[in-house]
Enzyme design. Structure first.
Site, short mmCIF file in Angstrom:
data_model
loop_
_atom_site.label_atom_id
_atom_site.label_comp_id
_atom_site.label_asym_id
_atom_site.label_seq_id
_atom_site.Cartn_x
_atom_site.Cartn_y
_atom_site.Cartn_z
NE ARG A 149 40.19 59.79 21.11
CZ ARG A 149 39.86 59.63 19.84
NH1 ARG A 149 38.79 58.93 19.52
NH2 ARG A 149 40.58 60.17 18.87
CG ASN B 208 43.49 51.83 19.02
OD1 ASN B 208 44.41 51.17 18.56
ND2 ASN B 208 42.79 52.70 18.30
CB CYS C 230 45.95 49.32 12.64
SG CYS C 230 46.06 51.11 12.54
CG HIS D 149 48.69 53.70 15.73
ND1 HIS D 149 47.80 54.27 16.61
CD2 HIS D 149 47.94 53.07 14.80
CE1 HIS D 149 46.56 54.00 16.23
NE2 HIS D 149 46.61 53.26 15.13
CE1 TYR E 120 47.80 57.67 15.73
CE2 TYR E 120 47.42 56.52 13.65
CZ TYR E 120 46.93 57.10 14.81
OH TYR E 120 45.58 57.11 15.06
P1 NAD Z 1 33.22 53.92 21.34
O1 NAD Z 1 33.53 54.86 22.41
O2 NAD Z 1 32.02 54.13 20.52
O3 NAD Z 1 33.21 52.44 21.96
C1 NAD Z 1 32.59 51.36 21.34
C2 NAD Z 1 31.66 50.67 22.29
O4 NAD Z 1 32.39 49.95 23.28
C3 NAD Z 1 30.74 51.61 23.08
O5 NAD Z 1 29.41 51.40 22.66
C4 NAD Z 1 30.97 51.22 24.53
O6 NAD Z 1 29.79 51.22 25.30
C5 NAD Z 1 31.53 49.83 24.38
N1 NAD Z 1 32.24 49.25 25.53
C6 NAD Z 1 32.99 49.87 26.47
N2 NAD Z 1 33.46 48.95 27.33
C7 NAD Z 1 33.02 47.73 26.93
C8 NAD Z 1 33.19 46.41 27.41
N3 NAD Z 1 33.89 46.15 28.49
N4 NAD Z 1 32.57 45.40 26.75
C9 NAD Z 1 31.83 45.63 25.64
N5 NAD Z 1 31.64 46.88 25.15
C10 NAD Z 1 32.23 47.91 25.78
O7 NAD Z 1 34.55 53.83 20.48
P2 NAD Z 1 34.89 53.91 18.95
O8 NAD Z 1 35.42 55.25 18.66
O9 NAD Z 1 33.82 53.38 18.12
O10 NAD Z 1 36.11 52.91 18.92
C11 NAD Z 1 36.02 51.60 19.41
C12 NAD Z 1 37.38 51.00 19.62
O11 NAD Z 1 38.01 50.73 18.38
C13 NAD Z 1 38.35 51.89 20.38
O12 NAD Z 1 39.21 51.10 21.16
C14 NAD Z 1 39.11 52.56 19.26
O13 NAD Z 1 40.34 53.05 19.68
C15 NAD Z 1 39.24 51.40 18.32
N6 NAD Z 1 39.52 51.70 16.93
C16 NAD Z 1 40.63 51.14 16.43
C17 NAD Z 1 40.98 51.29 15.12
C18 NAD Z 1 42.26 50.69 14.67
O14 NAD Z 1 42.83 51.13 13.72
N7 NAD Z 1 42.75 49.68 15.38
C19 NAD Z 1 40.17 52.02 14.26
C20 NAD Z 1 38.99 52.58 14.79
C21 NAD Z 1 38.68 52.41 16.12
C1 G6P Z 2 42.87 55.73 13.08
C2 G6P Z 2 43.58 54.74 13.92
C3 G6P Z 2 42.77 54.19 14.98
C4 G6P Z 2 42.19 55.29 15.80
C5 G6P Z 2 41.34 56.18 14.95
C6 G6P Z 2 40.91 57.41 15.71
O1 G6P Z 2 43.88 56.57 12.72
O2 G6P Z 2 44.18 53.75 13.15
O3 G6P Z 2 43.52 53.30 15.74
O4 G6P Z 2 41.38 54.77 16.81
O5 G6P Z 2 41.91 56.52 13.76
O6 G6P Z 2 39.90 58.03 15.01
P1 G6P Z 2 38.91 59.04 15.70
O7 G6P Z 2 38.00 59.48 14.62
O8 G6P Z 2 38.24 58.29 16.80
O9 G6P Z 2 39.76 60.14 16.24
MN MN Z 3 44.92 52.13 14.37
#
Ligand code: NAD
Ligand code: G6P
Ligand code: MN
Length: 433
Positions: A94, A148, A169, A199, A253
């Site tokens: 990222r 994401n 989301c 988004h 967004y």
């Molecule tokens: P993070 O960096 O902590 O990742 C979560 C885990 O995924 C880590 O422990 C990592 O080791 C693991 N990982 C990486 N590749 C993997 C694989 N191939 N198989 C299994 N595990 C794997 O990230 P985070 O900040 O906790 O976010 C996790 C995900 O959720 C991201 O894609 C983030 O963008 C998404 N997210 C989305 C929303 C949304 O609104 N859709 C909200 C919050 C987070």
């Molecule tokens: C929310 C979004 C997620 C995104 C996250 C990022 O706005 O809906 O899709 O991954 O925030 O939050 P962070 O704390 O990782 O910047």
């Molecule tokens: Mn989102």
């Protein structure tokens, strides 16, 4: 009893998910919880596993079997719900995306512009691999995707596999909660209808006490009270005339598109000060895991609310419960368009308010978008669909065609160089190119 599998369970957000499951103890009879990660996240997921057991014990829910594993297959076998929340390339990926974009004068963001494209190319091949395994090991399971870029990942799965996937989301959840506050209403006392792409949504209706209160919410936002913004988006005021005359409420967004230059300035300032959002999150994550490690800790800490994804578990747990209990509640999800948004292909994925049934989301159709907004959505959708194609085929020309459509991407020689650098920096993940 239900088997839930979480992919990417080492995420610092997982305690929120566990809290959501605990709250729904009476609605979801969970038997097994499988927490899956990879070697890079082994330490994190083991800390999360221990914290999960303590949280469950505190709530007299130790009957749930918690498995922590780096082996995906046994975790998927016979699962009822699979929550996908992994980050391909972890936070380093990222941060690289953010820095490369900024270096070439573009917005550096994990789901928008060049960063969103790079994230999709790292993530989609893995997401499809998981979905293919699900077809074999748990063909009846529902996949709740948070990973994401959520909209594009969901579209890839819905177009290329048989898996029953729903993309989620927290942005519409934040809008729902913020609007409730503004109306002084309970969340269940009004109906919010949103539509667009992940988004990239607009609120189209705010139905409360027999009226549409959308314009009241707009005035409230303009008066300086704007609780609709997730923590990861820089604070900012909408241009009053623009917002007042839109007849819709753009999600936070959309600031990246309506006011790119202003956000760019803010991002550059932050990047040279406290760091990019990814860098800030990295420090936050270290602090969170220090808290999680403490053997006395047995609940979700307040500190987690500083992450942009707060309330995401609300959506995940409510979706599981709505499907399992055939609740027919209205939720805002990423699903196949099927005519809900006029002017977009039926088979593309959109983020729309939908009735959630035992057989999945039934999207509500929305009033046609104003022509100019529809054009914008069509362009972004074409960018997304081409990005999905490029992420699968690794065709550079398709990648290039996708990127020139994106309003946040600079074209020409700058793009050539930035795209080459992106692929070069991600060789471990972007083997398709
Ligand atoms: P993070 O960096 O902590 O990742 C979560 C885990 O995924 C880590 O422990 C990592 O080791 C693991 N990982 C990486 N590749 C993997 C694989 N191939 N198989 C299994 N595990 C794997 O990230 P985070 O900040 O906790 O976010 C996790 C995900 O959720 C991201 O894609 C983030 O963008 C998404 N997210 C989305 C929303 C949304 O609104 N859709 C909200 C919050 C987070
Ligand atoms: C929310 C979004 C997620 C995104 C996250 C990022 O706005 O809906 O899709 O991954 O925030 O939050 P962070 O704390 O990782 O910047
Ligand atoms: Mn989102």
């Amino acid at each position: 009893n239900i088997k839930i599998t979480v992919i990417g369970a080492g995420s610092s957000y997982t305690p929120e998910l566990i809290e959501g499951l605990i709250k729904r103890n009476n609605e979801l009879p969970i038997g097994e919880l499988w927490l899956v990660d990879i070697e890079d996240g082994a330490e994190k997921v083991s800390i999360i596993g221990d914290l999960t057991r303590r949280m469950l014990a505190k709530n007299n829910m130790s009957h749930i079997d918690v498995h922590v594993t780096l082996d995906r297959k046994p975790a998927l076998e016979g699962a009822n719900f699979v929550c996908s929340q992994f980050r391909a390339g972890c936070l380093e990926g990222r941060i690289r995306d953010e820095r490369i974009s900024l270096k070439y004068g573009m917005i550096g963001q994990e789901t928008n512009g060049l960063g969103g494209f790079a994230n999709a190319c790292r993530t989609i091949p893995i997401a499809l691999e998981i979905a293919k395994e699900m077809e074999e090991l748990c063909p009846e399971a529902w996949l709740l995707n948070f990973t994401n870029p959520s909209g594009m990942v969901t579209e890839a799965i819905l177009k290329h596999t048989k898996v029953k996937a729903v993309g989620l989301c927290n942005v519409p959840v934040i809008m729902q909660k913020g609007i409730a506050k503004m109306l002084g209403a309970n969340e269940q006392d009004f109906v919010l209808q949103v539509a667009g792409l992940n988004h990239f949504i607009w609120a189209r209706r705010v139905l409360h006490e027999g009226r549409d209160k959308l314009q009241d919410v707009v005035e409230e936002m303009l008066s300086g009270n704007d609780p609709l913004v997730p923590q990861n988006i820089p604070k900012f005021k909408w241009p009053a005339e623009l917002l007042r005359n839109m007849g819709m409420i753009p999600c936070a967004y959309l600031r990246y598109y309506y006011t790119s230059e202003d956000i760019m300035g803010q991002e550059l300032e932050e990047a040279s000060g406290q760091g990019t959002r990814g860098e800030v999150v990295k420090a936050m994550e270290n602090r969170l895991f220090d808290i999680y490690r403490n053997p006395e800790q047995n609940e979700k800490p307040k500190e987690l609310e500083k992450r942009g994804g707060q309330y995401y578990s609300e959506a995940a747990c409510e979706l599981m419960s709505s499907i399992f209990n055939d609740k027919r509640t209205i939720m805002h999800v990423n699903t196949r368009n099927n005519g809900a948004i006029e002017g977009l292909p039926n088979d593309c994925t959109v983020e729309v308010s939908s009735v959630i049934t035992k057989s999945g989301p039934l999207p509500l159709n929305v009033a046609p978008f104003p022509k100019d907004t529809l054009r914008l959505i069509q362009v972004l959708k074409e960018f997304e669909s081409l990005t999905v194609e490029a992420a699968i085929t690794g065709d550079r020309n398709t990648a290039h065609r996708a990127l020139v459509l994106n309003p946040l991407v600079t074209t020409g020689t700058v793009l050539e160089t930035a795209l080459n650098e992106t692929i070069e920096a991600n060789l471990d993940y972007m083997t398709q190119f």
